[in-house]
Design a protein around this motif. Structure first.
Motif, mmCIF file in Angstrom:
data_model
loop_
_atom_site.group_PDB
_atom_site.id
_atom_site.type_symbol
_atom_site.label_atom_id
_atom_site.label_comp_id
_atom_site.label_asym_id
_atom_site.label_seq_id
_atom_site.Cartn_x
_atom_site.Cartn_y
_atom_site.Cartn_z
ATOM 1 N N ARG A 23 24.621 25.557 63.028
ATOM 2 C CA ARG A 23 25.607 24.479 62.886
ATOM 3 C C ARG A 23 24.935 23.203 62.384
ATOM 4 N NH1 ARG A 23 27.284 24.964 67.399
ATOM 5 N NH2 ARG A 23 26.209 23.339 68.569
ATOM 6 N N VAL A 24 23.796 22.849 62.974
ATOM 7 C CA VAL A 24 23.096 21.628 62.551
ATOM 8 C C VAL A 24 22.723 21.730 61.064
ATOM 9 C CG1 VAL A 24 20.972 20.294 62.814
ATOM 10 C CG2 VAL A 24 22.207 21.049 64.853
ATOM 11 N N PHE A 25 22.214 22.884 60.659
ATOM 12 C CA PHE A 25 21.782 22.994 59.254
ATOM 13 C C PHE A 25 22.947 23.100 58.281
ATOM 14 C CE2 PHE A 25 17.259 22.949 58.310
ATOM 15 C CZ PHE A 25 16.782 22.629 59.581
ATOM 16 N N ALA A 26 24.038 23.744 58.687
ATOM 17 C CA ALA A 26 25.225 23.793 57.812
ATOM 18 C C ALA A 26 25.707 22.376 57.540
ATOM 19 C CB ALA A 26 26.324 24.620 58.471
ATOM 20 N N PRO B 228 28.765 25.017 52.772
ATOM 21 C CA PRO B 228 30.008 25.644 53.259
ATOM 22 C C PRO B 228 29.962 27.166 53.309
ATOM 23 C CG PRO B 228 30.242 25.112 50.946
ATOM 24 C CD PRO B 228 28.836 24.719 51.326
ATOM 25 N N ARG B 229 28.792 27.758 53.057
ATOM 26 C CA ARG B 229 28.760 29.222 53.059
ATOM 27 C C ARG B 229 28.909 29.769 54.491
ATOM 28 N NH1 ARG B 229 23.392 30.565 50.128
ATOM 29 N NH2 ARG B 229 22.773 28.713 51.316
ATOM 30 N N ARG C 253 19.594 34.176 56.520
ATOM 31 C CA ARG C 253 18.170 34.212 56.109
ATOM 32 C C ARG C 253 17.798 32.945 55.343
ATOM 33 N NH1 ARG C 253 18.806 39.805 55.923
ATOM 34 N NH2 ARG C 253 19.716 39.848 53.851
ATOM 35 N N GLU C 254 18.713 32.505 54.458
ATOM 36 C CA GLU C 254 18.416 31.280 53.685
ATOM 37 C C GLU C 254 18.378 30.048 54.590
ATOM 38 O OE1 GLU C 254 20.725 30.977 50.060
ATOM 39 O OE2 GLU C 254 20.641 33.163 49.834
ATOM 40 N N PHE C 255 19.262 30.004 55.551
ATOM 41 C CA PHE C 255 19.230 28.888 56.507
ATOM 42 C C PHE C 255 17.918 28.908 57.288
ATOM 43 C CE2 PHE C 255 23.497 26.816 57.409
ATOM 44 C CZ PHE C 255 24.036 27.128 56.193
ATOM 45 N N THR C 256 17.490 30.105 57.668
ATOM 46 C CA THR C 256 16.254 30.234 58.442
ATOM 47 C C THR C 256 15.069 29.738 57.616
ATOM 48 O OG1 THR C 256 17.211 32.103 59.615
ATOM 49 C CG2 THR C 256 14.822 31.893 59.728
ATOM 50 N N ALA C 257 15.094 30.045 56.309
ATOM 51 C CA ALA C 257 14.005 29.568 55.442
ATOM 52 C C ALA C 257 13.996 28.040 55.412
ATOM 53 C CB ALA C 257 14.188 30.145 54.034
ATOM 54 N N ARG C 258 15.180 27.425 55.385
ATOM 55 C CA ARG C 258 15.254 25.960 55.414
ATOM 56 C C ARG C 258 14.720 25.409 56.730
ATOM 57 N NH1 ARG C 258 21.304 24.950 53.239
ATOM 58 N NH2 ARG C 258 20.845 25.112 51.017
ATOM 59 N N VAL C 259 15.098 26.073 57.823
ATOM 60 C CA VAL C 259 14.611 25.635 59.143
ATOM 61 C C VAL C 259 13.083 25.628 59.129
ATOM 62 C CG1 VAL C 259 14.457 26.315 61.587
ATOM 63 C CG2 VAL C 259 16.656 26.428 60.404
ATOM 64 N N MET C 260 12.485 26.655 58.529
ATOM 65 C CA MET C 260 11.026 26.778 58.522
ATOM 66 C C MET C 260 10.366 25.752 57.590
ATOM 67 S SD MET C 260 10.235 28.802 60.826
ATOM 68 C CE MET C 260 8.503 29.176 60.558
ATOM 69 N N LEU D 25 33.285 18.235 60.516
ATOM 70 C CA LEU D 25 34.173 18.977 61.418
ATOM 71 C C LEU D 25 34.543 20.357 60.887
ATOM 72 C CD1 LEU D 25 36.805 16.605 63.047
ATOM 73 C CD2 LEU D 25 35.301 18.247 64.167
ATOM 74 N N SER D 26 34.493 20.544 59.575
ATOM 75 C CA SER D 26 34.891 21.842 59.008
ATOM 76 C C SER D 26 33.706 22.807 58.916
ATOM 77 C CB SER D 26 35.496 21.646 57.623
ATOM 78 O OG SER D 26 34.483 21.179 56.739
ATOM 79 N N LEU D 27 32.538 22.380 59.361
ATOM 80 C CA LEU D 27 31.340 23.219 59.263
ATOM 81 C C LEU D 27 30.811 23.550 60.668
ATOM 82 C CD1 LEU D 27 29.579 21.237 56.399
ATOM 83 C CD2 LEU D 27 30.644 23.476 56.213
ATOM 84 N N PRO D 28 30.169 24.698 60.873
ATOM 85 C CA PRO D 28 29.897 25.720 59.866
ATOM 86 C C PRO D 28 31.096 26.640 59.634
ATOM 87 C CG PRO D 28 29.030 26.413 61.982
ATOM 88 C CD PRO D 28 29.625 25.055 62.189
ATOM 89 N N GLN D 29 31.101 27.270 58.476
ATOM 90 C CA GLN D 29 32.128 28.256 58.173
ATOM 91 C C GLN D 29 31.714 29.592 58.791
ATOM 92 O OE1 GLN D 29 35.019 28.010 56.038
ATOM 93 N NE2 GLN D 29 34.715 25.828 56.425
ATOM 94 N N LYS D 30 32.665 30.251 59.419
ATOM 95 C CA LYS D 30 32.380 31.554 60.041
ATOM 96 C C LYS D 30 33.531 32.502 59.723
ATOM 97 C CE LYS D 30 30.207 29.700 64.183
ATOM 98 N NZ LYS D 30 30.393 29.459 65.589
#
Ligand code: SF4
Length: 351
Positions: free
Chosen positions: A140-143, A149-150, A159-166, A215-220
């Motif tokens: 949620r924080v990274f979205a 909006p993905r 996986r792409e979010f995880t790469a950003r976290v790293m 408020l509209s993120l993250p999309q699930k």
């Protein structure tokens, strides 16, 4: 995007909640707390955490615990497969790793009940390894931070979010950084309702805040509709005792105890009497009094329960069943939360 770690860590050190598993983050403590917190709020989990550790202070104690005691320690937390997997993993840890969790992300991941997030939390928080620990809070924080909006439920997107976290993780402070992200998600970048952007250490960097889209993120993907299942519950009573039956060793609520019941059906009193007779129970002269309706929601199923209570003549319990008095109901047999309405009725009115 500028590196978020310095501002995030400063905020974390000033605002983090003091939690027992943070104060003494041994691998066992972090593991147990993460498993408990998977489906349970921190405030609700804390008393369970303390009680569990007092009873089973280390992994060998967990591995050797008798099943009924283990269920009792988990009673009220629900999702009992979590505690069964904890014990399965503890047994493996005792035979393969001398009773200590391995300081190795992939070895942790191979243990029952330990997924990527939990392996990452133990490896980074307890062992200081520079690996990710990405839960719903972090997604949620990274979205929002990237105004992305993905669908975060899509494995490739995750996986792409995880790469950003790293990209932002300082290797020497991996555990603090991972915890800081989770804490920000839990305390500031809230899941339900408006995030507290005014208090956020990432407020000036956050793209969703700038765009007004937080408020509209993250999309699930929307959750699947739950299947509604009628259940007929029967409280069979005799001399201050109730008849309990043990559920099968596999499947929903595996191995736990329950009142006599039938799933997928709403039975009349006559049909219930016939089924009880088929179980081998003598119900001569019994009066079937309707029970209040009760509902219990599992992840994919909703149980709509109704049924009867009745008093039967003294007799042995049918196969797979036991007679349990008030004390045994409280101390020995674990009745899952699905039956809390009927358990309360038993303890306060019927037994
Ligand atoms: S600024 Fe608001 S939306 Fe952005 S990360 Fe912080 S709390 Fe979340």
């Amino acid at each position: 995007m500028e590196n978020i770690a310095p501002a995030l860590l400063d905020w974390f050190y000033a605002n983090r909640r003091i939690l027992p598993f943070r104060e003494d983050p041994t691998p066992y403590h972090v593991w147990l707390s993460e498993i408990m917190l998977q489906q349970t709020r921190v405030s609700a989990a804390l008393p369970y955490y303390e009680r569990f550790l007092a009873a089973l202070p280390d992994i060998p104690a967990l591995a050797g615990c008798e099943e009924e005691k283990l269920h009792k320690l988990w009673e009220g937390l629900g999702y009992y497969s979590r505690v069964r997997n904890l014990q399965k993993a503890a047994k493996i840890v005792c035979t393969q790793y001398g009773g200590q969790l391995p300081a190795d992300y992939n070895a942790l991941l191979a243990l029952p009940g330990i997924g990527e997030y939990t392996a990452g939390a133990i490896a980074s928080i307890s062992f200081g390894l520079p690996v990710p620990a990405v839960d719903g809070n972090v997604l949620r924080v990274f979205a929002r931070l990237y105004n992305d909006p993905r669908l975060v439920t899509d494995p490739q997107v995750k996986r792409e979010f995880t790469a950003r976290v790293m990209e932002h993780q300082p290797p020497a402070k991996a555990g603090d950084y991972n915890q800081a992200l989770m804490e920000l998600g839990a305390l500031v970048c809230l899941p339900n309702g408006a995030p507290l952007c005014e208090q956020c250490p990432l407020g000036t960097l956050c793209r969703a805040r700038a765009a007004g889209t937080a408020l509209s993120l993250p999309q699930k993907t929307p959750p699947k509709a739950r299947r509604i299942t009628p259940v007929t519950v029967v409280l069979v009573l005799n001399e201050g005792r109730v008849l309990l039956q043990q559920r099968p060793a596999k499947g929903l609520l595996a191995g736990l105890w329950q009142p006599v019941l039938w799933e997928d059906t709403t039975l009349t009193a006559a049909e219930t009497a016939a089924r009880l007779a088929a179980l081998g129970l003598d119900c001569t002269g019994a009066h079937f009094t309707p029970l209040p309706a009760a509902k219990h929601i599992f992840t994919h199923i909703e149980w709509h329960q109704s049924g009867y209570f009745l008093t039967v003549p003294e007799q042995p319990a049918p196969a797979g069943c036991v007679w349990a008095g008030k004390e045994q109901l409280e101390a020995a047999y674990t009745l899952p939360g699905a039956f809390k309405v009927y358990k309360k009725l038993l303890l306060t009115k019927l037994l």
